[in-house]
Design a protein around this motif. Structure first.
Motif, PDB file in Angstrom:
ATOM      1  N   HIS A  48       6.275  -8.646 -19.273  1.00 40.64           N
ATOM      2  CA  HIS A  48       7.798  -9.036 -19.834  1.00 40.64           C
ATOM      3  C   HIS A  48       7.945 -10.783 -19.894  1.00 40.64           C
ATOM      4  O   HIS A  48       8.468 -11.260 -20.695  1.00 40.64           O
ATOM      5  CB  HIS A  48       8.751  -8.223 -18.944  1.00 40.64           C
ATOM      6  N   TRP A  49       7.496 -11.334 -18.788  1.00 43.17           N
ATOM      7  CA  TRP A  49       7.617 -12.576 -18.696  1.00 43.17           C
ATOM      8  C   TRP A  49       6.364 -13.359 -18.071  1.00 43.17           C
ATOM      9  O   TRP A  49       5.844 -12.504 -17.015  1.00 43.17           O
ATOM     10  CB  TRP A  49       8.840 -13.172 -17.777  1.00 43.17           C
TER      11      TRP A  49
ATOM     12  N   ASN B 108       8.612  -8.007 -13.906  1.00 42.83           N
ATOM     13  CA  ASN B 108       7.864  -9.446 -13.005  1.00 42.83           C
ATOM     14  C   ASN B 108       7.408  -8.985 -11.635  1.00 42.83           C
ATOM     15  O   ASN B 108       6.401  -9.282 -11.219  1.00 42.83           O
ATOM     16  CB  ASN B 108       8.960 -10.431 -12.944  1.00 42.83           C
TER      17      ASN B 108
ATOM     18  N   PRO C 242      10.725 -19.446 -21.205  1.00 44.31           N
ATOM     19  CA  PRO C 242       9.762 -18.671 -20.453  1.00 44.31           C
ATOM     20  C   PRO C 242       9.355 -19.109 -19.417  1.00 44.31           C
ATOM     21  O   PRO C 242       9.114 -18.348 -18.346  1.00 44.31           O
ATOM     22  CB  PRO C 242       8.464 -18.706 -21.663  1.00 44.31           C
TER      23      PRO C 242
ATOM     24  N   ASN D 243      11.984 -18.287 -16.247  1.00 45.34           N
ATOM     25  CA  ASN D 243      12.431 -17.064 -15.811  1.00 45.34           C
ATOM     26  C   ASN D 243      11.220 -16.620 -14.523  1.00 45.34           C
ATOM     27  O   ASN D 243      10.181 -16.061 -15.028  1.00 45.34           O
ATOM     28  CB  ASN D 243      12.356 -15.967 -16.689  1.00 45.34           C
TER      29      ASN D 243
ATOM     30  N   ASN E 270       7.439 -13.435 -24.139  1.00 44.68           N
ATOM     31  CA  ASN E 270       8.093 -14.845 -23.418  1.00 44.68           C
ATOM     32  C   ASN E 270       6.960 -15.713 -23.137  1.00 44.68           C
ATOM     33  O   ASN E 270       7.221 -16.699 -22.161  1.00 44.68           O
ATOM     34  CB  ASN E 270       9.191 -14.605 -22.449  1.00 44.68           C
TER      35      ASN E 270
END
Length: 280
Positions: free
Chosen positions: A109-110, A79, A273, A276, A141
Motif C-alpha cells: 500500500h505504501w 504498512n 509517498p 506516510n 504510492n
C-alpha cells in the motif's frame, strides 16, 4: 452491458481499465454497494486491508451476479504487516476475509521507507505469485527510487503502481518513467479527492455540457483516453452507475488539451509517498 476494455500487464495478464474503489466504504454497506457496482458493469474491485471492509467486499463477491473468473479483485497490504513472513500471513488473512482462493492483484500500500521493510515485503509478494495465491503483484504510492530498488533486488518489476492522479495533479514525469519500465498506472482519487474543486471547474463543466455528460464522467473519460487505469469510488449506487456510463462519447484532442492545462504543482490532496510511514 457496455464494454470495459482491459490493458495488458507486464506479466502477461490483463486488467480492466475502469475499476470501482471502496475506500471509506463501511463494512456493512459494502455488500449492497459493491453488488450494485457489479450489476452496473464493473468487474474490477479495488479494496485494501487498511479500508477495513474486505469481509463486506467478500460477501458482495460471494453473492455477485457473475462468476469469480469474471471479476478482477485487488487488495493492498497494511504498512504494519510489511516484512517477509508477516506479509505472507497477512495475504492469507485477506483471502479468508474475501472468501477467495486467490487475488488478481495484491499491492504494497505504501513504501514506508523509514521502516525499510518494503524490499523484503516484495520478496514475499514474488513468492506468493509463484504459489498461485496472487495472479499479479504491484505497489501503491511508490516513487521511482522505491521501485528501482525492488527491481534491482529481485529482478521482478511490479505490474502496476497505484497513485493519486487527476487533472489537477497529473504527474507527467512520473508517468513517463513508468511507461519506460512497462508499469501500468492506476489512478486513485481520479475526481480530485474529497476537497477538490475539479467537479466545479468551468473548463470541465463546459466540456461536460457539450457532450451531455456530468463533470465526473468527463474526468473519467480523460483518464481512459490516456491509457490510465481509473478507480472512481462512490457509496451511492446511482452515482457509481453514472461513473461507468463513459463509453458512448469521446473527448476531442482540443478538449483533452484544455483538461491537461489544469495541472498544478500543488494539486495533490493526500500524503506524499515518503511521508506516510504510519504502521496502520
Amino acid at each position: 452491458m457496455q464494454e470495459n476494455p482491459t490493458l495488458p500487464l507486464n506479466d502477461g495478464k490483463s486488467i480492466p481499465q475502469l475499476g470501482f474503489g471502496v475506500w471509506r466504504l463501511e463494512e456493512d454497506d459494502a455488500p449492497k454497494v459493491v453488488g450494485a457496482a457489479i450489476d452496473a458493469g464493473y468487474r474490477h474491485i479495488d479494496t485494501a486491508q487498511g479500508y477495513d471492509n474486505e469481509a463486506g467486499v467478500g460477501r458482495a463477491i460471494a453473492e455477485a451476479s457473475v462468476g469469480r473468473e469474471e471479476l478482477f479483485i485487488t487488495s493492498k497490504l497494511r504498512n504494519g504487516h510489511q516484512g517477509y513472513d508477516s506479509a505472507l500471513r497477512s495475504l492469507d488473512e485477506s483471502l479468508a476475509r474475501l472468501q477467495l482462493d486467490y487475488l488478481d492483484l495484491f499491492l504494497i500500500h505504501w513504501p514506508a521507507p523509514q521502516h525499510d521493510r518494503y524490499a523484503d515485503t516484495w520478496r514475499a509478494f514474488v513468492e506468493a505469485q509463484k504459489a498461485g495465491k496472487v495472479r499479479s503483484i504491484g505497489v501503491s504510492n511508490f516513487l521511482p527510487q522505491h521501485i528501482q530498488r525492488i527491481i534491482d533486488e529481485t529482478g521482478v518489476t511490479p505490474a502496476v503502481n497505484q497513485l493519486e492522479l487527476h487533472p489537477a495533479y497529473q504527474q507527467r514525469d512520473i508517468r513517463e518513467w513508468h511507461r519506460s519500465h512497462d508499469i501500468q498506472i492506476e489512478c486513485y482519487s481520479p475526481l480530485g479527492g474529497k476537497d477538490s474543486k475539479l467537479l466545479d471547474n468551468e473548463v470541465i463543466g463546459r466540456i461536460a455540457e457539450t457532450h451531455g455528460k456530468s463533470p465526473a464522467q468527463v474526468i473519467i473519460r480523460w483518464h481512459l483516453q490516456q491509457n490510465l487505469i481509473v478507480l472512481p469510488k462512490s457509496s451511492k449506487p446511482e452515482r457509481a452507475k453514472d461513473n461507468f456510463d463513459v463509453w458512448n462519447f469521446v473527448l476531442s484532442g482540443e478538449e483533452v488539451r484544455r483538461i491537461d492545462a489544469l495541472d498544478r504543482p500543488d494539486g495533490k490532496t493526500l500524503p506524499q509517498p515518503e511521508d506516510n510511514n504510519e504502521l496502520f
